[in-house]
Design an enzyme around this catalytic site. Structure first.
Site, mmCIF file in Angstrom:
data_model
loop_
_atom_site.group_PDB
_atom_site.id
_atom_site.type_symbol
_atom_site.label_atom_id
_atom_site.label_comp_id
_atom_site.label_asym_id
_atom_site.label_seq_id
_atom_site.Cartn_x
_atom_site.Cartn_y
_atom_site.Cartn_z
ATOM 1 N N ASP A 40 19.229 -6.795 -12.063
ATOM 2 C CA ASP A 40 18.609 -5.421 -12.010
ATOM 3 C C ASP A 40 19.052 -4.617 -13.072
ATOM 4 O O ASP A 40 18.570 -3.839 -13.549
ATOM 5 C CB ASP A 40 19.510 -4.899 -10.819
ATOM 6 N N CYS B 28 15.096 0.012 -10.610
ATOM 7 C CA CYS B 28 13.704 -0.414 -10.329
ATOM 8 C C CYS B 28 12.577 0.180 -11.088
ATOM 9 O O CYS B 28 12.597 1.573 -10.792
ATOM 10 C CB CYS B 28 13.388 -0.311 -8.686
HETATM 11 N N1 COA Z 1 5.974 -15.292 -11.278
HETATM 12 C C1 COA Z 1 5.091 -15.552 -12.253
HETATM 13 N N2 COA Z 1 3.697 -14.970 -12.562
HETATM 14 C C2 COA Z 1 3.570 -14.659 -11.009
HETATM 15 C C3 COA Z 1 4.290 -14.615 -9.998
HETATM 16 C C4 COA Z 1 5.588 -14.801 -10.175
HETATM 17 N N3 COA Z 1 6.467 -14.903 -9.228
HETATM 18 N N4 COA Z 1 3.413 -14.016 -8.953
HETATM 19 C C5 COA Z 1 2.418 -13.884 -9.348
HETATM 20 N N5 COA Z 1 1.965 -14.060 -10.763
HETATM 21 C C6 COA Z 1 1.007 -13.934 -11.596
HETATM 22 C C7 COA Z 1 0.111 -14.660 -11.190
HETATM 23 O O1 COA Z 1 -0.098 -16.065 -11.418
HETATM 24 C C8 COA Z 1 -1.300 -13.932 -11.731
HETATM 25 O O2 COA Z 1 -1.360 -14.303 -12.934
HETATM 26 P P1 COA Z 1 -2.495 -14.071 -13.832
HETATM 27 O O3 COA Z 1 -2.933 -12.702 -14.086
HETATM 28 O O4 COA Z 1 -2.441 -14.911 -15.065
HETATM 29 O O5 COA Z 1 -3.820 -15.049 -13.001
HETATM 30 C C9 COA Z 1 -0.855 -12.351 -11.685
HETATM 31 O O6 COA Z 1 0.715 -12.627 -11.699
HETATM 32 C C10 COA Z 1 -1.041 -11.671 -10.490
HETATM 33 O O7 COA Z 1 -0.843 -12.465 -9.352
HETATM 34 P P2 COA Z 1 -0.916 -11.908 -7.914
HETATM 35 O O8 COA Z 1 -0.507 -12.758 -6.865
HETATM 36 O O9 COA Z 1 -2.464 -11.132 -7.715
HETATM 37 O O10 COA Z 1 0.279 -10.786 -8.116
HETATM 38 P P3 COA Z 1 -0.076 -8.955 -8.113
HETATM 39 O O11 COA Z 1 -0.669 -8.591 -9.374
HETATM 40 O O12 COA Z 1 -0.735 -8.592 -6.757
HETATM 41 O O13 COA Z 1 1.674 -8.794 -8.106
HETATM 42 C C11 COA Z 1 3.812 -9.472 -7.713
HETATM 43 C C12 COA Z 1 2.296 -9.206 -6.947
HETATM 44 C C13 COA Z 1 4.804 -9.614 -6.424
HETATM 45 C C14 COA Z 1 3.914 -10.713 -8.362
HETATM 46 C C15 COA Z 1 4.219 -8.485 -8.495
HETATM 47 O O14 COA Z 1 4.195 -7.144 -8.187
HETATM 48 C C16 COA Z 1 5.548 -8.618 -8.737
HETATM 49 O O15 COA Z 1 6.312 -9.514 -9.723
HETATM 50 N N6 COA Z 1 6.369 -7.553 -8.523
HETATM 51 C C17 COA Z 1 7.779 -7.531 -8.634
HETATM 52 C C18 COA Z 1 8.468 -6.393 -9.115
HETATM 53 C C19 COA Z 1 9.949 -6.268 -9.361
HETATM 54 O O16 COA Z 1 10.607 -7.343 -9.736
HETATM 55 N N7 COA Z 1 10.424 -5.284 -9.132
HETATM 56 C C20 COA Z 1 11.921 -4.927 -9.221
HETATM 57 C C21 COA Z 1 12.965 -5.870 -8.424
HETATM 58 S S1 COA Z 1 12.883 -5.302 -6.780
HETATM 59 ZN ZN ZN Z 2 18.874 -2.354 -7.111
#
Ligand code: COA
Ligand code: ZN
Length: 311
Positions: free
Chosen positions: A18, A242
Site C-alpha cells: 500500500d 489507492c
Molecule cells: N498481473 C499482471 N498482469 C495482469 C494481471 C495480473 N494480475 N491481470 C491482468 N493482467 C494483464 C493482462 O495479461 C493483460 O495484458 P496485455 O494487455 O499485455 O494483454 C492486461 O493486464 C489486461 O488484462 P485484463 O484482464 O483485461 O485486465 P483489465 O485491464 O480489465 O484490468 C485488473 C483488471 C484487475 C488486472 C487491473 O484493474 C488491476 O490490476 N487492478 C489493480 C489495481 C490495484 O492494485 N489497486 C490498488 C490496490 S487495492
Molecule cells: Zn489501503
C-alpha cells in the site's frame, strides 16, 4: 464491556505494498528488498510485501516477482501478496507468497475504477482462485475495500459489507480485512461493524485496514480494539493510498501505532527504535517528508536535556 488492554495487538506491515503503490518515484527492486528485509527484523509476524496486479494499473509494483524471490525470509514472518484475479494468484504462488490477499470493494463504483470489474465478477474470480490454490499451503485473506465509505458513492450499507464477509467465509477464506480506503470511517461506526463481524468469525481472522486521510486513523484503531479486533494493517512512515480513489492518502503510520500501544501497555512485539530508524530513511528514498509523527517528535521517553541555567 470492559476492554482488556493486555491483549496483544498484531500489526501487519503494508508499506511495501500500500505504501509504495502510490509513490511517483520509482523504488529500485534492491531497495524494496532491503526495506522488506529490514522490516522482517523488526518483530512483525506479517508483511504485505507487494502486489501482483496489472503493471499498467500499478507500475510502481511491477517487479513483485523479483521482490518476492529476492527477500530473505525470516522464520515466523508471513509474506502476503495482494492480488485481484487468477493471473495474480498464479504469479504470487510462483514467486513464493505465503498468503494471498484477494481484494474487491464493497462499492460497485470503486471496484469498477480500481479493478475494472463489477463486484460479482471479482467474487467469481475469487472462486477460481480458491479452486486454483486448493491443496497448496498458501492461505487466503479477503479484503473489502471502501467498507466504511466510498469517495464516489458515499456511505456503504453495512448489510452489504456483511454479505461480502459471508461470501468470503463461504468460499473458505481464512481471513477477512475491512478496509477504509479513503479514511471515511468514524469510531462509532467502526465499533458497531466490528462487533457485528465478530459474530461471524474470530478476532484472529479479522484485520482492520485504516487510512488516516481525515486524521481519525488511530481513534478508529482504539474503537476497533475495544470492540474486540486485534489485527491491524499499518504502514511505515504513514505511506500509502489507492491511486484509483480520489483524495486517497496514507495508511495509519506503523511507528505511531506502535508508540500508542507501547504507551498504553498493549503488547505488539515490535521494536520501535528499529522502526524509527527505518522510517527516518524514507524521505531520502522517496524524496518527500512522511506524514507519520513519532519519527519527527521521537518517542515519549526520548527526553531532551533541560535548558542550561535553570536553578
Ligand atoms: N498481473 C499482471 N498482469 C495482469 C494481471 C495480473 N494480475 N491481470 C491482468 N493482467 C494483464 C493482462 O495479461 C493483460 O495484458 P496485455 O494487455 O499485455 O494483454 C492486461 O493486464 C489486461 O488484462 P485484463 O484482464 O483485461 O485486465 P483489465 O485491464 O480489465 O484490468 C485488473 C483488471 C484487475 C488486472 C487491473 O484493474 C488491476 O490490476 N487492478 C489493480 C489495481 C490495484 O492494485 N489497486 C490498488 C490496490 S487495492
Ligand atoms: Zn489501503
Amino acid at each position: 464491556m470492559i476492554t482488556d488492554f493486555s491483549e496483544r495487538l498484531i500489526v501487519q506491515e503494508v508499506s511495501p505494498r500500500d505504501g509504495l503503490q502510490i509513490e511517483p518515484t520509482w523504488v529500485e527492486t534492491a531497495d524494496k528488498i532491503d526495506l522488506i528485509n529490514q522490516l522482517s527484523l523488526a518483530g512483525f509476524s506479517r508483511i504485505e510485501a507487494g502486489s501482483f496486479v496489472s503493471p499498467k494499473a500499478i507500475p510502481a509494483l511491477r517487479d513483485g516477482d523479483e521482490v518476492f524471490r529476492g527477500i530473505q525470509r525470516q522464520p515466523g514472518v508471513i509474506y502476503v501478496a495482494l492480488i485481484p484475479n487468477l493471473k495474480g494468484a498464479e504469479r504470487a504462488m510462483a514467486a513464493g507468497a505465503d498468503e494471498l490477499n484477494l481484494v474487491m470493494s464493497a462499492s460497485q463504483t470503486h471496484n469498477l475504477a480500481n479493478m475494472r470489474m463489477r463486484c460479482e465478477q471479482s467474487l467469481s474470480a475469487f472462486g477460481d482462485i480458491v479452486s486454483f490454490t486448493a491443496g497448496s499451503e498458501v492461505t487466503l485473506n479477503g479484503s473489502i475495500a471502501t467498507t466504511f465509505g466510498c469517495p464516489f458513492e458515499g456511505k456503504i450499507d453495512e448489510d452489504r459489507v456483511l454479505q461480502f464477509v459471508d461470501a468470503y467465509l463461504e468460499l473458505g477464506m481464512q481471513g477477512v480485512s475491512l478496509a477504509d480506503t479513503t479514511g471515511m470511517a468514524n469510531p462509532r461506526q467502526v465499533h458497531r461493524l466490528v462487533q457485528r463481524v465478530l459474530t461471524r468469525l474470530p478476532a484472529s481472522a479479522l484485520t482492520l485496514h485504516f487510512h488516516n486521510t481525515r486524521g481519525l486513523g488511530l481513534s478508529n484503531v482504539l474503537a476497533a480494539y475495544e470492540a474486540g479486533a486485534r489485527r491491524f494493517d499499518a504502514s511505515l512512515g504513514g505511506l500509502g493510498g489507492c491511486p484509483f480513489a480520489p483524495g486517497a492518502s496514507g495508511n495509519i503510520c506503523t511507528e505511531d501505532l506502535v508508540n500508542l500501544c507501547d504507551e498504553m501497555g498493549i503488547e505488539t512485539g515490535i521494536d520501535l527504535p528499529h522502526l524509527l530508524t527505518l522510517s527516518r530513511r524514507l524521505p531520502a528514498l522517496l524524496g518527500h517528508e512522511m506524514p507519520g509523527q513519532v519519527a519527527k517528535a521521537g518517542r515519549n521517553c526520548d527526553l531532551h536535556p533541560a535548558p542550561v541555567g535553570l536553578s
